[in-house]
Design an enzyme around this catalytic site. Structure first.
Site, PDB file in Angstrom:
ATOM      1  N   ARG A  55      72.173  36.409 -20.363  1.00 24.26           N
ATOM      2  CA  ARG A  55      72.513  37.743 -20.896  1.00 24.26           C
ATOM      3  C   ARG A  55      72.468  37.749 -22.418  1.00 24.26           C
ATOM      4  O   ARG A  55      73.468  37.968 -23.085  1.00 24.26           O
ATOM      5  CB  ARG A  55      73.952  38.110 -20.503  1.00 24.26           C
ATOM      6  CG  ARG A  55      74.180  38.679 -19.148  1.00 24.26           C
ATOM      7  CD  ARG A  55      75.591  39.267 -19.031  1.00 24.26           C
ATOM      8  NE  ARG A  55      76.600  38.601 -19.804  1.00 24.26           N
ATOM      9  CZ  ARG A  55      77.400  37.617 -19.338  1.00 24.26           C
ATOM     10  NH1 ARG A  55      77.312  37.209 -18.096  1.00 24.26           N
ATOM     11  NH2 ARG A  55      78.289  37.067 -20.140  1.00 24.26           N
ATOM     12  N   TYR A  83      79.924  53.210 -61.639  1.00 25.63           N
ATOM     13  CA  TYR A  83      81.364  53.474 -61.810  1.00 25.63           C
ATOM     14  C   TYR A  83      82.118  52.255 -62.334  1.00 25.63           C
ATOM     15  O   TYR A  83      81.928  51.139 -61.843  1.00 25.63           O
ATOM     16  CB  TYR A  83      81.993  53.842 -60.465  1.00 25.63           C
ATOM     17  CG  TYR A  83      81.597  55.186 -59.925  1.00 25.63           C
ATOM     18  CD1 TYR A  83      81.666  56.345 -60.698  1.00 25.63           C
ATOM     19  CD2 TYR A  83      81.171  55.300 -58.602  1.00 25.63           C
ATOM     20  CE1 TYR A  83      81.324  57.582 -60.163  1.00 25.63           C
ATOM     21  CE2 TYR A  83      80.829  56.525 -58.059  1.00 25.63           C
ATOM     22  CZ  TYR A  83      80.907  57.667 -58.848  1.00 25.63           C
ATOM     23  OH  TYR A  83      80.558  58.872 -58.316  1.00 25.63           O
ATOM     24  N   LYS A 118      73.812  47.074 -25.617  1.00 21.19           N
ATOM     25  CA  LYS A 118      75.026  47.838 -25.945  1.00 21.19           C
ATOM     26  C   LYS A 118      74.975  48.300 -27.401  1.00 21.19           C
ATOM     27  O   LYS A 118      74.183  47.781 -28.190  1.00 21.19           O
ATOM     28  CB  LYS A 118      76.257  46.966 -25.693  1.00 21.19           C
ATOM     29  CG  LYS A 118      76.349  45.726 -26.580  1.00 21.19           C
ATOM     30  CD  LYS A 118      77.414  44.758 -26.081  1.00 21.19           C
ATOM     31  CE  LYS A 118      77.523  43.531 -26.968  1.00 21.19           C
ATOM     32  NZ  LYS A 118      78.384  42.486 -26.351  1.00 21.19           N
ATOM     33  N   HIS A 133      82.121  35.474 -19.508  1.00 17.49           N
ATOM     34  CA  HIS A 133      81.643  35.468 -20.900  1.00 17.49           C
ATOM     35  C   HIS A 133      82.356  34.346 -21.645  1.00 17.49           C
ATOM     36  O   HIS A 133      83.552  34.127 -21.448  1.00 17.49           O
ATOM     37  CB  HIS A 133      81.958  36.837 -21.511  1.00 17.49           C
ATOM     38  CG  HIS A 133      81.224  37.153 -22.783  1.00 17.49           C
ATOM     39  ND1 HIS A 133      79.926  36.766 -23.040  1.00 17.49           N
ATOM     40  CD2 HIS A 133      81.619  37.869 -23.875  1.00 17.49           C
ATOM     41  CE1 HIS A 133      79.562  37.218 -24.236  1.00 17.49           C
ATOM     42  NE2 HIS A 133      80.562  37.884 -24.760  1.00 17.49           N
ATOM     43  N   ARG A 146      89.912  38.472 -22.769  1.00 18.10           N
ATOM     44  CA  ARG A 146      89.586  39.778 -23.300  1.00 18.10           C
ATOM     45  C   ARG A 146      89.410  40.650 -22.070  1.00 18.10           C
ATOM     46  O   ARG A 146      90.343  40.755 -21.290  1.00 18.10           O
ATOM     47  CB  ARG A 146      88.304  39.634 -24.144  1.00 18.10           C
ATOM     48  CG  ARG A 146      88.220  40.556 -25.286  1.00 18.10           C
ATOM     49  CD  ARG A 146      86.962  40.289 -26.094  1.00 18.10           C
ATOM     50  NE  ARG A 146      85.737  40.415 -25.295  1.00 18.10           N
ATOM     51  CZ  ARG A 146      84.510  40.343 -25.784  1.00 18.10           C
ATOM     52  NH1 ARG A 146      84.321  40.133 -27.063  1.00 18.10           N
ATOM     53  NH2 ARG A 146      83.460  40.468 -24.998  1.00 18.10           N
ATOM     54  N   CYS A 197      77.711  52.618 -54.829  1.00 14.43           N
ATOM     55  CA  CYS A 197      78.371  53.918 -54.685  1.00 14.43           C
ATOM     56  C   CYS A 197      78.124  54.456 -53.283  1.00 14.43           C
ATOM     57  O   CYS A 197      77.491  53.805 -52.459  1.00 14.43           O
ATOM     58  CB  CYS A 197      77.835  54.899 -55.726  1.00 14.43           C
ATOM     59  SG  CYS A 197      77.864  54.219 -57.395  1.00 14.43           S
ATOM     60  N   MET A 198      78.601  55.656 -53.018  1.00 15.80           N
ATOM     61  CA  MET A 198      78.428  56.220 -51.682  1.00 15.80           C
ATOM     62  C   MET A 198      76.949  56.397 -51.337  1.00 15.80           C
ATOM     63  O   MET A 198      76.535  56.146 -50.208  1.00 15.80           O
ATOM     64  CB  MET A 198      79.146  57.571 -51.588  1.00 15.80           C
ATOM     65  CG  MET A 198      79.139  58.159 -50.186  1.00 15.80           C
ATOM     66  SD  MET A 198      79.945  59.751 -50.083  1.00 15.80           S
ATOM     67  CE  MET A 198      81.649  59.302 -50.353  1.00 15.80           C
ATOM     68  N   ASP A 199      76.155  56.806 -52.338  1.00 13.16           N
ATOM     69  CA  ASP A 199      74.772  57.189 -52.067  1.00 13.16           C
ATOM     70  C   ASP A 199      73.739  56.365 -52.797  1.00 13.16           C
ATOM     71  O   ASP A 199      72.551  56.580 -52.609  1.00 13.16           O
ATOM     72  CB  ASP A 199      74.534  58.643 -52.525  1.00 13.16           C
ATOM     73  CG  ASP A 199      75.661  59.550 -52.136  1.00 13.16           C
ATOM     74  OD1 ASP A 199      75.934  59.633 -50.938  1.00 13.16           O
ATOM     75  OD2 ASP A 199      76.276  60.158 -53.038  1.00 13.16           O
TER      76      ASP A 199
HETATM   77  C1  LIG Z   1      77.725  41.293 -26.062  1.00  7.68           C
HETATM   78  C2  LIG Z   1      77.702  40.513 -24.827  1.00  7.68           C
HETATM   79  C3  LIG Z   1      76.655  39.629 -24.546  1.00  7.68           C
HETATM   80  C4  LIG Z   1      75.584  39.275 -25.554  1.00  7.68           C
HETATM   81  O1  LIG Z   1      76.139  38.454 -26.548  1.00  7.68           O
HETATM   82  P1  LIG Z   1      75.219  37.860 -27.735  1.00  7.68           P
HETATM   83  O2  LIG Z   1      76.109  36.943 -28.462  1.00  7.68           O
HETATM   84  O3  LIG Z   1      74.822  39.036 -28.563  1.00  7.68           O
HETATM   85  O4  LIG Z   1      74.067  37.220 -27.092  1.00  7.68           O
HETATM   86  C5  LIG Z   1      76.622  39.022 -23.302  1.00  7.68           C
HETATM   87  N1  LIG Z   1      77.588  39.269 -22.389  1.00  7.68           N
HETATM   88  C6  LIG Z   1      78.634  40.090 -22.642  1.00  7.68           C
HETATM   89  C7  LIG Z   1      79.667  40.288 -21.602  1.00  7.68           C
HETATM   90  C8  LIG Z   1      78.743  40.735 -23.865  1.00  7.68           C
HETATM   91  O5  LIG Z   1      79.774  41.533 -24.121  1.00  7.68           O
END
Ligand SMILES: *Cc1c(COP(=O)(O)O)cnc(C)c1O
Length: 382
Positions: free
Chosen positions: A227, A270, A41, A171, A139, A317-319
């Protein structure tokens, strides 16, 4: 962030694909018999989703996980054929595109399931869906109260052949504290959710729960698949527990733009927050907050240049930002590479060091390089 194969930019995020492959190997070893879904992601945690995905699949990852339909469809468009799951979708997401591209859709509500089913009917193709159950993160995911409604609806859609039911997943809230009591509570609720689906005759092909932290510290939670995200990029999700031989993949670096004298008593950048206490030599680094160097690091961070770390002086700074070379003036020339953060193998600062200074996590640090920064890849078998 612009990607330019082979062309060097003045500020770069160099991504080591051999490190990605190595880290997938580490995670596979921890996963045991479970398959590995690599999470790509947010453009692969800002490392480049397509390149990371290809590298991870070549290294033995089985599946890919993303947040949105658009991210999933982009991976398909790049020619990636592995299973792809997306799990955070708004009600008017382009589910037709997801179904047409054979993307597995994570369902968080009855309304989402209806919308996905409508898209499948419209196309005359089966949608592949998985149930994301909320076991305590509160969530996204299906809340407990509406779970039976979703199961009943899913049962009907499976019978009608409109959808294929693939997985149940959830999760964790406290995976970075492996012995936190909520982990076992979430596991128990997860098992209950799987059992409840079976009461509707809904047998998932696989179930999965573990992110990086759980993959590395709670092998009992591997289920059919893990995951991991952050660990794929080489950053330990549990810095207090260990590094697990992970190799950070991203180096954030820039070319020294200018080397110049700063006489004693002169202020730098700055607001002149730093006044040279003695004559010194400074290196100008052409990277600033527009590129992802957090302004609050000003005067607090080290930059690796000329074979060692040197302090940043004055405001970011910005750059641009200024580094005090002290007695190492001879060691640095314009055009030299200055490392802002990297794997730490030379002694350069790491994303974790920035996170410690900033009071944040390295996840946010590697997501910071942007805009003018050129992403360049090293290693790998692309
Ligand atoms: C982002 C995410 C993960 C991975 O999490 P990490 O802490 O980066 O390993 C796994 N499952 C879900 C649903 C997530 O949103």
């Amino acid at each position: 962030m612009a990607v330019s194969a082979g062309v060097n930019g003045q500020v770069e995020a160099v991504v080591d694909l051999d490190a990605i492959a190595h880290n997938v190997g580490v995670l596979r070893a921890h996963a045991g018999d479970a398959a590995v879904m690599v999470v790509v992601k947010a453009d692969g945690y800002n490392h480049g989703a397509v390149e990371v995905a290809r590298t991870a699949l070549a290294a033995g990852a089985a599946e890919l996980g993303v947040t949105t339909v658009a991210e999933a469809v982009a991976l398909r468009a790049a020619g990636i054929e592995a299973p792809i799951l997306c799990w955070l979708n708004i009600c008017d997401a382009d589910y037709a595109a997801a179904v047409a591209a054979d993307i597995e859709i994570g369902i968080s509500s009855a309304e989402q399931l209806d919308t996905v089913a409508a898209a499948a009917r419209g196309l005359g193709e089966q949608a592949v869906v998985s149930l994301k159950v909320d076991t305590g993160l509160n969530r996204n995911g299906i809340e407990q109260g509406v779970y039976p409604v979703v199961l009943a609806a899913l049962r009907k859609l499976v019978d009608e052949g409109v959808v294929r039911f693939r997985a149940i997943f959830s999760h964790l809230a406290h995976a970075d504290e492996p012995y936190h009591p909520t982990i076992d509570l979430q596991r128990d609720r997860f098992l209950d959710a799987i059992a409840a689906a079976k009461e509707y005759g809904l047998e998932p092909e696989l179930v999965h729960l573990a992110n990086s932290a759980a993959t590395l510290t709670r092998p009992d939670l591997a289920f059919d698949m893990v995951r991991p995200g952050i660990a794929v990029y080489g950053l330990t999700p549990v810095p207090d527990i260990g590094e697990f031989e992970l190799r950070p993949a991203m180096t954030f670096q820039a070319e020294v733009a200018l080397v110049k004298q700063v006489p004693k008593g002169e202020g730098v950048s700055y607001g002149h927050e730093w006044i040279a206490p003695a004559d010194t030599t400074a290196a100008l680094i052409p990277a600033g907050y527009a590129d992802g160097v957090f302004r609050t690091l000003g005067g607090r961070m080290q930059v690796w240049v000329g074979g060692r770390n040197h302090p940043n002086r004055g405001r970011v700074c910005m750059d641009q930002l200024v580094v005090d070379l002290g007695d190492n003036a001879e060691g640095v020339a314009e055009g030299d590479t200055a490392i802002l953060f990297g794997p730490g193998s030379h002694g350069e600062p790491r994303a974790q060091d920035w996170a410690d200074l900033l009071g944040t996590i390295h996840y946010e640090v590697v997501c910071a390089p942007r805009g003018r920064v050129h992403r360049r890849y090293r290693g790998g078998t692309r």
